[in-house]
Design an enzyme around this catalytic site. Structure first.
Site, PDB file in Angstrom:
ATOM      1  N   ASP A 135     -33.702  10.418   1.732  1.00  0.00           N
ATOM      2  CA  ASP A 135     -34.105  11.537   2.592  1.00  0.00           C
ATOM      3  C   ASP A 135     -33.052  11.864   3.654  1.00  0.00           C
ATOM      4  O   ASP A 135     -31.958  11.310   3.646  1.00  0.00           O
ATOM      5  CB  ASP A 135     -35.506  11.269   3.164  1.00  0.00           C
ATOM      6  CG  ASP A 135     -36.327  12.546   3.103  1.00  0.00           C
ATOM      7  OD1 ASP A 135     -35.955  13.526   3.775  1.00  0.00           O
ATOM      8  OD2 ASP A 135     -37.327  12.582   2.353  1.00  0.00           O
ATOM      9  N   HIS A 136     -33.418  12.772   4.537  1.00  0.00           N
ATOM     10  CA  HIS A 136     -32.437  13.347   5.466  1.00  0.00           C
ATOM     11  C   HIS A 136     -31.706  12.281   6.286  1.00  0.00           C
ATOM     12  O   HIS A 136     -32.285  11.280   6.700  1.00  0.00           O
ATOM     13  CB  HIS A 136     -33.125  14.332   6.413  1.00  0.00           C
ATOM     14  CG  HIS A 136     -34.095  13.666   7.334  1.00  0.00           C
ATOM     15  ND1 HIS A 136     -33.719  13.138   8.542  1.00  0.00           N
ATOM     16  CD2 HIS A 136     -35.408  13.380   7.197  1.00  0.00           C
ATOM     17  CE1 HIS A 136     -34.763  12.592   9.126  1.00  0.00           C
ATOM     18  NE2 HIS A 136     -35.811  12.712   8.322  1.00  0.00           N
ATOM     19  N   ASP A 137     -30.432  12.499   6.470  1.00  0.00           N
ATOM     20  CA  ASP A 137     -29.578  11.692   7.357  1.00  0.00           C
ATOM     21  C   ASP A 137     -29.368  10.252   6.897  1.00  0.00           C
ATOM     22  O   ASP A 137     -28.804   9.451   7.648  1.00  0.00           O
ATOM     23  CB  ASP A 137     -30.124  11.698   8.802  1.00  0.00           C
ATOM     24  CG  ASP A 137     -30.181  13.102   9.382  1.00  0.00           C
ATOM     25  OD1 ASP A 137     -29.114  13.734   9.449  1.00  0.00           O
ATOM     26  OD2 ASP A 137     -31.290  13.571   9.720  1.00  0.00           O
TER      27      ASP A 137
END
Ligand code: JB2
Length: 210
Positions: A135-137
């Site tokens: 997921d993000h980052d």
């Protein structure tokens, strides 16, 4: 189409061949493998062992993808080939979702159904396996492997050469140390130091790795 060779002729190579064919970007010349019992794999010819690589480079074939699951062996082969003048190519399934805001390194393999979300970083020679989620980052350092169905929530960091087993889950912001192993189905609720094996729900250390 640009010519490419595959390093390794086992199960993972079958998947990499399939992805490269569905990308329609490369012409797969063949594969190398230490085991000379091979003839072909999914219709792709066996070229010989890695001793044949300098001759292929001489012929102007520069692109390669190491299609071997073992993280340490994949790292060694990746470095040997890059040092010899070959160029790593990524195999990214058109049936994976890779955010335009994600950063993808060289020689990365992303399998069908995987999701690499916004602002994630996937470094060189990483495998993001079937139906896994990054997921993000998140940052996945070089030579790591996220196995099928593993789920990484946002802001997770996975160290070089680490292995996240099938179906494992990692809560936000966790750091998994380099060359550590997360057992299949584990749920990681706290940071994992380098070079250990953790398993269970929640994941606990069961061994050091040499
Ligand atoms: O130095 C090498 C070398 N060492 C082993 N050079 C080359 N060119 N090939 C090498 N090999 C070959 O890699 C072995 O002879 C063998 O044919 C192949 C590894 O195949 P195997 O089926 O054992 O593993 P895999 O890496 O293709 O697949 C593993 O990892 C995947 C991600 C399995 O665990 C799979 O189930 C998994 N999906």
């Amino acid at each position: 189409m640009e010519k490419i060779i595959i390093i390794g002729g086992g199960g993972h190579a079958k998947v990499v061949i399939d992805i490269l064919q569905s990308m329609e970007t490369y012409d797969i010349v063949g594969f190398t493998d230490n085991d000379d019992q091979h003839l072909s794999l999914c219709g792709i010819p066996y070229l010989g062992n890695d001793a044949i690589l300098p001759a292929l480079l001489e012929k102007g074939i520069t692109k390669f993808c190491v299609a071997i699951g073992d993280n340490r062996l994949r790292k060694k082969l990746f470095h040997n080939l890059v040092t010899s003048g070959f160029k790593p190519a990524s195999a990214i399934s058109p049936f994976a979702y890779v955010s335009h805001h994600a950063k993808i390194g060289r020689g990365v393999v992303i399998l069908p159904g995987a999701v690499v979300n916004s602002c994630a970083t996937i470094e060189d020679n990483v495998i993001i396996n079937t139906l896994s989620g990054v997921d993000h980052d998140c940052i996945i350092y070089s030579h790591a492997h996220i196995a099928p169905g593993a789920s990484l929530t946002g802001n997770v960091t996975v160290g070089e050469g680490a292995f996240l087993g099938a179906g494992s889950k990692v809560i936000p912001g966790i750091e998994v140390g380099e060359w550590s192993i997360i057992g299949a189905g584990s749920v990681v609720l706290s940071n994992v130091p380098p070079n250990v094996t953790v398993v269970g729900v929640p994941a606990n250390k069961i061994a050091n790795r040499g």
